[in-house]
Design an enzyme around this catalytic site. Sequence first.
Site, short mmCIF file in Angstrom:
data_model
loop_
_atom_site.label_atom_id
_atom_site.label_comp_id
_atom_site.label_asym_id
_atom_site.label_seq_id
_atom_site.Cartn_x
_atom_site.Cartn_y
_atom_site.Cartn_z
CB SER A 50 21.62 25.48 -37.31
OG SER A 50 21.79 24.98 -36.00
CD GLU A 120 13.08 23.35 -40.13
OE1 GLU A 120 12.69 23.73 -41.26
OE2 GLU A 120 14.23 23.56 -39.70
CD GLU A 187 14.36 29.68 -36.80
OE1 GLU A 187 14.24 28.45 -36.73
OE2 GLU A 187 15.34 30.25 -37.35
#
Length: 286
Positions: A50, A120, A187
């Site tokens: 991020s 991820e 998430e």
Amino acid sequence: MADAPRKLSIFDLQAKVARGEKIFQVTAVDFPTAQLVDRAGIDCILIGDSVGMTALGYSSTVPVTMDEMLHHARAVARAAKSAILVGDLPLGAYHASTEDAIHNAMRMVKEGGADVVKLEGGEDFAPMAEAVVRAGIPVMAHIGLTPQLMSKLGGFKVQGKSASAGLQLLKDALAMERAGCFAIVLEAIPDRVAQIITERLAIPTIGIGAGPHCDGQNLVLHDMVGLFDRFTPKFAKRYADCWSLVSNALTEFQDDVRQGGFPRAEHSFTMKEDEYQELLRQLPPV
Ligand code: KIV
């Protein structure tokens, strides 16, 4: 002299969960903010991709490179004394092969100073996670909304809202646990799905937009202290408004200089009178 803070390990996280305590993870990507997070007693600092949005001005995490991640990881590693440093592997760093996954995980640890890596993806990426774990680097998994693959997911959307999508998330989580991951980020998924996953897994779950039943919670520092004026997700609680604080300081600085309030004597350096007089005597004519 105060004792040096003890460096935490992944076993401390499991022990916390066993004691019924929550795990805290915060995304921080530079030296001063990592110092703040570390000194606050947060368990894990995530050097998250991020960073692309919060610090590098990209509109998503997609363009973030391994070299950009390493640059930020090194700054965080210089700051953190006790927290576990979780280095995020960016898009492209592990997607093509298990060899890439091991190579880039090693770089994150050797060059970036991270203790562990995060990647991820669910079932499809279990072989990459397993290869990295076998190579000796602990892996944190990340499922649900996985921003690197947002085109495939149709944007920044809550995942697992249907029964079948919820079941797939459970399968993904179990696959990553079987691959040897030591923890998993959930998430943007419904709280009840996160609760089921948390109950079914032996490894800790760390939620971000996944409700209160996870073993731990993750927030991005820029979101939680308001250091970011762009998109802030619904699940990010703002505990401070640093954006206004800094904007006001910048306005005040300009007003102060214009009105003669800064700099004053306490911000200036002096010269002895005799040196000053000598300087004036020696000044060349204009
Ligand atoms: O990059 C990041 O900060 C993350 C968290 C949102 C989990 O991956």
